[in-house]
Write an enzyme that holds these catalytic residues in place. Structure first.
Site, PDB file in Angstrom:
ATOM      1  N   THR A  54       0.779  -1.249   0.154  1.00 48.68           N
ATOM      2  CA  THR A  54       0.032   0.145  -0.054  1.00 48.68           C
ATOM      3  C   THR A  54       0.975   1.347  -0.054  1.00 48.68           C
ATOM      4  O   THR A  54       2.015   1.327   0.351  1.00 48.68           O
ATOM      5  CB  THR A  54      -0.824  -0.173   1.253  1.00 48.68           C
ATOM      6  OG1 THR A  54      -0.053   0.398   2.365  1.00 48.68           O
ATOM      7  CG2 THR A  54      -1.656  -1.157   1.430  1.00 48.68           C
ATOM      8  N   ASP A  55       0.314   2.758  -0.458  1.00 47.34           N
ATOM      9  CA  ASP A  55       0.986   3.545   0.035  1.00 47.34           C
ATOM     10  C   ASP A  55       0.938   3.824   1.217  1.00 47.34           C
ATOM     11  O   ASP A  55       0.123   3.289   2.346  1.00 47.34           O
ATOM     12  CB  ASP A  55       0.583   4.677  -0.999  1.00 47.34           C
ATOM     13  CG  ASP A  55       1.272   5.877  -1.173  1.00 47.34           C
ATOM     14  OD1 ASP A  55       2.119   6.020  -0.529  1.00 47.34           O
ATOM     15  OD2 ASP A  55       1.135   6.313  -2.445  1.00 47.34           O
ATOM     16  N   TRP A  56       1.439   5.063   1.597  1.00 43.77           N
ATOM     17  CA  TRP A  56       1.391   5.404   3.324  1.00 43.77           C
ATOM     18  C   TRP A  56       0.164   5.537   4.024  1.00 43.77           C
ATOM     19  O   TRP A  56      -0.603   6.403   3.299  1.00 43.77           O
ATOM     20  CB  TRP A  56       2.208   6.911   2.985  1.00 43.77           C
ATOM     21  CG  TRP A  56       2.415   7.507   4.419  1.00 43.77           C
ATOM     22  CD1 TRP A  56       1.504   8.300   5.340  1.00 43.77           C
ATOM     23  CD2 TRP A  56       3.519   7.192   5.097  1.00 43.77           C
ATOM     24  NE1 TRP A  56       2.247   8.632   6.349  1.00 43.77           N
ATOM     25  CE2 TRP A  56       3.250   8.047   6.336  1.00 43.77           C
ATOM     26  CE3 TRP A  56       4.859   6.646   5.161  1.00 43.77           C
ATOM     27  CZ2 TRP A  56       4.253   8.222   7.406  1.00 43.77           C
ATOM     28  CZ3 TRP A  56       5.809   6.546   5.913  1.00 43.77           C
ATOM     29  CH2 TRP A  56       5.544   7.357   7.320  1.00 43.77           C
TER      30      TRP A  56
END
Length: 318
Positions: free
Chosen positions: A281-283
């Site tokens: 996932t992104d942040w």
């Protein structure tokens, strides 16, 4: 693209408990390991690795060091090596994987070669230049004890109001595909056997560069034919080039957050594009289901819904 799982990985997974497997799916910021003096807190590292079995860290310790903001390759490697030693002696005793945003060179490593931003590299219309830039970025990243680069950025910068336009290879899907393929090959090479290469991570899947209102992580309204004609080709090129990992993108596509979209992450990425590598996932995107998108009632619900509906392998936790 991996077509099988190495035997030693199968053995390691088989001997892990459920808690250890869950921990291996977590990636946390290096700030959790830095003490008030800017040094490695071995107590914190042993806690996160030994108690929570964390499998990955990201970022530079220089961000939290009041004495040295920009670590040399040796300083950086000393830090990551110390963490690796702890990982091999605690928890499931599996090396951690370290990720770093080495997009235009290893810009978090002192003395590394810096290159033009993505839009500048695209303006050369020269895939070989992108290949060489990525190869050098990989070498400088690996010198710091980091094995994973969050690059290339293969979004199409369609909406010029979007604040990350400069990071991409332009808005032409063919040019972006050519540059993406060259970049993946430059970063990775034969990365499992070449100590000067790293695993690449193509990002941000998908259509991240077309927020409706120009705001970062904004909603994107993308017709199906546009999705396949414009936004998919650069990622297909990355997968064809053998990219090891993919990062999903912030925000919402056609009303559904990408991090919780079974269509984007399972049907499109896995079933249609046949990606068999690791998806991160992104942040904070799992937590964002609660605090930003309001698609989950709490973090437990967000975690369950994301893992139940999608093919996420690792959560980048703030």
């Amino acid at each position: 693209m991996p077509t099988h799982i190495d035997s030693d990985i199968n053995i390691a997974v088989e001997r892990m408990s459920l808690k250890e497997k869950i921990g291996q799916m977590m990636q946390i910021d290096v700030g959790q390991l830095v003490d008030s003096n800017g040094s490695l807190s071995k107590t914190a590292a042993m806690y996160w690795i030994g108690e929570w079995n964390v499998g990955s860290f990201l970022g530079t310790p220089g961000k939290y060091d009041s004495h040295c903001k920009w670590y040399s390759p040796q300083q950086f490697a000393d830090f990551t090596d110390a963490v690796q030693k702890i990982a091999l002696e605690n928890g499931p005793k599996i090396p951690v994987i370290w990720g770093l945003d080495s997009v235009r060179g290893a810009n978090h490593v002192k003395g590394a070669v810096m290159f033009p931003v993505g839009i500048g590299m695209a303006a050369t219309f020269n895939p070989k230049a992108v290949y060489n830039a990525s190869r050098i970025a990989a070498k400088d990243t690996r010198a710091a004890g980091v094995h994973w680069a969050f690059a290339p950025v293969s979004d199409l910068c369609v909406n010029k109001l979007w604040p990350r336009t400069y990071e991409c290879f332009g808005e032409d899907p063919y040019l972006s595909s050519q540059m993406t393929s060259a970049s993946v090959l430059g970063y990775q090479g034969n990365y499992k056997h070449d100590g000067a290469r790293v695993a690449a991570c193509v990002k941000h899947f998908i259509s991240y560069g077309y927020p409706f209102n120009g705001e970062d992580s904004g909603n994107r309204h993308v017709a199906q034919h546009d999705l396949f004609e414009y936004y998919v080709p650069p990622f297909q090129a990355a997968i064809s080039a053998g990219v090891a990992t993919v990062m999903e993108g912030h925000g919402i596509v056609n009303g559904c957050p990408v991090a919780m979209s079974s269509y984007c992450q399972q049907t499109l990425l896995r079933d249609m594009l046949l990606f068999r590598g690791m998806l991160v996932t992104d942040w904070g995107e799992i937590n964002n289901q609660v605090f930003v998108y309001h698609t989950a009632k709490d973090i437990n619900h967000a975690t369950w819904a994301t893992l139940d509906k999608t093919s996420v392998d690792m959560s980048m936790v703030p």
